[in-house]
Design an enzyme around this catalytic site. Structure first.
Site, mmCIF file in Angstrom:
data_model
loop_
_atom_site.group_PDB
_atom_site.id
_atom_site.type_symbol
_atom_site.label_atom_id
_atom_site.label_comp_id
_atom_site.label_asym_id
_atom_site.label_seq_id
_atom_site.Cartn_x
_atom_site.Cartn_y
_atom_site.Cartn_z
ATOM 1 N N ASP A 73 0.867 -1.162 0.124
ATOM 2 C CA ASP A 73 0.045 -0.009 0.014
ATOM 3 C C ASP A 73 0.875 1.348 0.068
ATOM 4 O O ASP A 73 2.162 1.210 0.052
ATOM 5 C CB ASP A 73 -1.148 0.013 1.170
ATOM 6 N N ASN A 110 -7.393 -0.123 14.014
ATOM 7 C CA ASN A 110 -8.861 -0.275 13.356
ATOM 8 C C ASN A 110 -9.180 -1.660 12.906
ATOM 9 O O ASN A 110 -10.110 -1.735 12.224
ATOM 10 C CB ASN A 110 -9.272 0.895 12.747
ATOM 11 N N HIS A 146 -7.552 -3.014 10.198
ATOM 12 C CA HIS A 146 -7.341 -2.607 8.599
ATOM 13 C C HIS A 146 -6.269 -3.691 8.390
ATOM 14 O O HIS A 146 -5.386 -3.857 9.021
ATOM 15 C CB HIS A 146 -7.156 -1.451 8.043
ATOM 16 N N GLU A 173 -9.660 -0.281 4.782
ATOM 17 C CA GLU A 173 -10.352 0.108 5.995
ATOM 18 C C GLU A 173 -11.582 -0.648 6.117
ATOM 19 O O GLU A 173 -11.893 -1.247 5.293
ATOM 20 C CB GLU A 173 -10.619 1.623 5.768
HETATM 21 P P1 PGA Z 1 2.177 -1.044 12.583
HETATM 22 O O1 PGA Z 1 1.375 -0.818 11.508
HETATM 23 O O2 PGA Z 1 3.143 -2.280 12.226
HETATM 24 O O3 PGA Z 1 3.119 0.240 12.510
HETATM 25 O O4 PGA Z 1 1.643 -1.178 13.885
HETATM 26 C C1 PGA Z 1 0.310 -1.735 11.271
HETATM 27 C C2 PGA Z 1 -0.699 -1.412 10.189
HETATM 28 O O5 PGA Z 1 -1.270 -0.345 10.229
HETATM 29 O O6 PGA Z 1 -0.915 -2.107 9.177
#
Ligand code: PGA
Length: 231
Positions: A67, A136, A138, A143
């Site tokens: 992404d 959240n 995702h 999302e």
């Molecule tokens: P993080 O992000 O590894 O920085 O916790 C995870 C994500 O948002 O998919």
């Protein structure tokens, strides 16, 4: 889906790195889709150490970025481009022709997504996908509420993602939209590894394991995947 629990970040990362390496050893032409974020940093470091120590040939693998933040240039240290180059592609000696990342500055978001979809299907699909879990729930920037049938797409970000996302940037930036591999492609990955680390993720992981499986909580969909590991 198999749940694997580790007592430390280092043992979690070592196990994820070993799975990534196994995938490459079993299939030197593997297509790997890689996430950014705090969680997989040590996984990449350990994978690179093994690649060097065992002299593993990764020159036939192909790498896809999961992404990107729309509008953020690749030279911004908070971009997924910058991250993947810094933590994996450059130290692992991966050549530009082995990589495809979303262009966050594209003038044509639809074509950018179509191009990613074409590349994934031309390559025969994704063999190994490594993802984190958002606060959240995702996956990538799918999302809550993203379609299960979605291929690569651009979507608005939830407030929580925008706020949490600021941790990656040295200076405040405006992030409103994300471009991401879609849930259909996530669910079609031949091996799906989802990693979560730290107390802050415990509530969303509990919900992902116990709540009804639903696109309202993308991480819960992993339970429907026949070769997935929640680690
Ligand atoms: P993080 O992000 O590894 O920085 O916790 C995870 C994500 O948002 O998919």
């Amino acid at each position: 889906m198999e749940l694997k629990i580790f007592n430390s970040y280092s043992s979690l990362s070592a196990a994820a790195a070993a799975m990534m390496i196994d995938c490459i050893k079993n299939n030197p032409d593997a297509v790997l889709c890689l996430a950014t974020g705090d969680t997989p940093k040590l996984t990449y470091q350990l994978a690179i150490e093994t690649i060097r120590k065992e002299n593993i040939d990764i020159s036939h693998c192909f790498f896809i970025g999961l992404d990107e933040w729309i509008g953020i240039p690749p030279e911004n240290s908070g971009s997924c481009h910058y991250y993947l180059n810094q933590y994996f592609f450059t130290p692992a000696g991966i050549m530009p022709e082995q990589i495809h990342l979303f262009d966050a500055l594209t003038k044509d978001e639809t074509e950018e997504c179509n191009n990613m979809n074409r590349i994934i299907s031309t390559k025969g699909g994704i063999d190994f996908m490594l993802v984190g879990v958002g606060m959240n729930g995702h996956i990538g920037l799918n999302e809550p509420g993203a379609s299960i049938n979605a291929l690569a797409h651009v979507a608005p970000l939830e407030e929580m993602t925008k706020t949490t996302g600021m941790k990656y940037f040295d200076e405040p930036v405006l992030i409103e939209k994300g471009i991401t591999i879609g849930l259909k492609q996530v669910m079609e990955a031949r091996t799906l590894v989802m990693m979560a680390n730290g107390k802050k993720k415990s509530a969303i992981i509990k919900q992902s394991l116990e709540n009804e499986i639903s696109t309202g909580l993308p991480a819960s969909l992993i339970r429907r995947h026949s070769n997935a590991f929640l680690m």
